[in-house]
Write a protein that holds these residues in place. Structure first.
Motif, PDB file in Angstrom:
ATOM      1  N   GLN A 140      -2.572 -10.309   9.008  1.00  0.00           N
ATOM      2  CA  GLN A 140      -1.892 -10.006  10.256  1.00  0.00           C
ATOM      3  C   GLN A 140      -1.925  -8.519  10.585  1.00  0.00           C
ATOM      4  O   GLN A 140      -1.904  -8.141  11.751  1.00  0.00           O
ATOM      5  N   LEU A 141      -1.998  -7.690   9.577  1.00  0.00           N
ATOM      6  CA  LEU A 141      -1.964  -6.244   9.802  1.00  0.00           C
ATOM      7  C   LEU A 141      -3.345  -5.643  10.038  1.00  0.00           C
ATOM      8  O   LEU A 141      -3.540  -4.850  10.956  1.00  0.00           O
ATOM      9  N   THR A 142      -4.305  -6.017   9.190  1.00  0.00           N
ATOM     10  CA  THR A 142      -5.613  -5.376   9.244  1.00  0.00           C
ATOM     11  C   THR A 142      -6.724  -6.261   9.778  1.00  0.00           C
ATOM     12  O   THR A 142      -7.769  -5.762  10.174  1.00  0.00           O
ATOM     13  N   GLY A 143      -6.536  -7.566   9.759  1.00  0.00           N
ATOM     14  CA  GLY A 143      -7.582  -8.483  10.198  1.00  0.00           C
ATOM     15  C   GLY A 143      -8.577  -8.827   9.113  1.00  0.00           C
ATOM     16  O   GLY A 143      -9.560  -9.516   9.355  1.00  0.00           O
TER      17      GLY A 143
ATOM     18  N   ALA B 215      -3.270  -4.758   2.083  1.00  0.00           N
ATOM     19  CA  ALA B 215      -2.113  -4.455   2.928  1.00  0.00           C
ATOM     20  C   ALA B 215      -0.821  -4.667   2.152  1.00  0.00           C
ATOM     21  O   ALA B 215       0.136  -3.889   2.298  1.00  0.00           O
ATOM     22  N   LEU B 216      -0.800  -5.692   1.303  1.00  0.00           N
ATOM     23  CA  LEU B 216       0.385  -5.963   0.487  1.00  0.00           C
ATOM     24  C   LEU B 216       0.655  -4.801  -0.471  1.00  0.00           C
ATOM     25  O   LEU B 216       1.796  -4.349  -0.603  1.00  0.00           O
ATOM     26  N   ARG B 217      -0.379  -4.304  -1.085  1.00  0.00           N
ATOM     27  CA  ARG B 217      -0.208  -3.192  -2.016  1.00  0.00           C
ATOM     28  C   ARG B 217       0.263  -1.924  -1.298  1.00  0.00           C
ATOM     29  O   ARG B 217       1.132  -1.202  -1.786  1.00  0.00           O
ATOM     30  N   ASP B 218      -0.296  -1.654  -0.124  1.00  0.00           N
ATOM     31  CA  ASP B 218       0.117  -0.476   0.648  1.00  0.00           C
ATOM     32  C   ASP B 218       1.587  -0.560   1.035  1.00  0.00           C
ATOM     33  O   ASP B 218       2.332   0.416   0.906  1.00  0.00           O
ATOM     34  N   LEU B 219       2.012  -1.728   1.523  1.00  0.00           N
ATOM     35  CA  LEU B 219       3.410  -1.897   1.914  1.00  0.00           C
ATOM     36  C   LEU B 219       4.331  -1.828   0.702  1.00  0.00           C
ATOM     37  O   LEU B 219       5.428  -1.265   0.770  1.00  0.00           O
ATOM     38  N   GLY B 220       3.897  -2.412  -0.407  1.00  0.00           N
ATOM     39  CA  GLY B 220       4.705  -2.376  -1.622  1.00  0.00           C
ATOM     40  C   GLY B 220       4.857  -0.970  -2.173  1.00  0.00           C
ATOM     41  O   GLY B 220       5.933  -0.564  -2.611  1.00  0.00           O
TER      42      GLY B 220
ATOM     43  N   GLY C 273      12.249  -5.259  -3.273  1.00  0.00           N
ATOM     44  CA  GLY C 273      12.109  -5.844  -4.601  1.00  0.00           C
ATOM     45  C   GLY C 273      10.733  -5.726  -5.203  1.00  0.00           C
ATOM     46  O   GLY C 273      10.525  -6.102  -6.351  1.00  0.00           O
ATOM     47  N   MET C 274       9.776  -5.231  -4.461  1.00  0.00           N
ATOM     48  CA  MET C 274       8.418  -5.128  -4.975  1.00  0.00           C
ATOM     49  C   MET C 274       8.207  -3.719  -5.529  1.00  0.00           C
ATOM     50  O   MET C 274       8.406  -2.729  -4.836  1.00  0.00           O
ATOM     51  N   VAL C 275       7.795  -3.663  -6.789  1.00  0.00           N
ATOM     52  CA  VAL C 275       7.496  -2.376  -7.416  1.00  0.00           C
ATOM     53  C   VAL C 275       6.119  -2.462  -8.055  1.00  0.00           C
ATOM     54  O   VAL C 275       5.669  -3.532  -8.444  1.00  0.00           O
ATOM     55  N   LYS C 276       5.472  -1.336  -8.172  1.00  0.00           N
ATOM     56  CA  LYS C 276       4.163  -1.272  -8.805  1.00  0.00           C
ATOM     57  C   LYS C 276       4.329  -1.562 -10.291  1.00  0.00           C
ATOM     58  O   LYS C 276       5.204  -1.015 -10.940  1.00  0.00           O
TER      59      LYS C 276
END
Length: 101
Positions: free
Chosen positions: A65-68, A83-88, A95-98
């Motif tokens: 949805q963000l990048t296509g 995109a998930l990693r960038d947002l996290g 609640g999401m941590v590296k």
């Protein structure tokens, strides 16, 4: 970032799928009904074949949805792994941590 043309093409396919969904479903129902005469089922199959190809739901492809981005797609989140990693990493997802070990 995906090409704009590919994203727009996917949107066009989605619009066609939405437009013809009811018609396709009714024609498929007629074509699969074994109690109906064979000629009627065959006519329904021909009408189904005349509909646009892109109106079939199987022609759709999941995109972020963000990048296509079409690959590395998480269905539950509706976004790509990148995109998930960038947002996290930026703290946008609660609640999401590296991970580190």
């Amino acid at each position: 970032m995906a090409k704009k043309a590919m994203i727009e093409r996917e949107k066009k396919r989605q619009a066609l799928v939405d437009k013809y969904a009811a018609k396709r479903a009714s024609l498929k129902e007629v074509a699969r009904d074994e109690e109906r005469p064979m000629e009627e089922r065959f006519k329904a199959q021909l009408k189904l074949a005349k509909l646009p190809r892109n109106s079939s739901a199987t022609r759709l492809h999941n995109r972020c949805q963000l990048t296509g981005r079409p690959h590395g797609y998480y269905r539950k989140l509706r976004m790509s792994r990148i995109a998930l990693r960038d947002l996290g990493s930026s703290g946008q997802i609660p609640g999401m941590v590296k991970s580190s070990w």
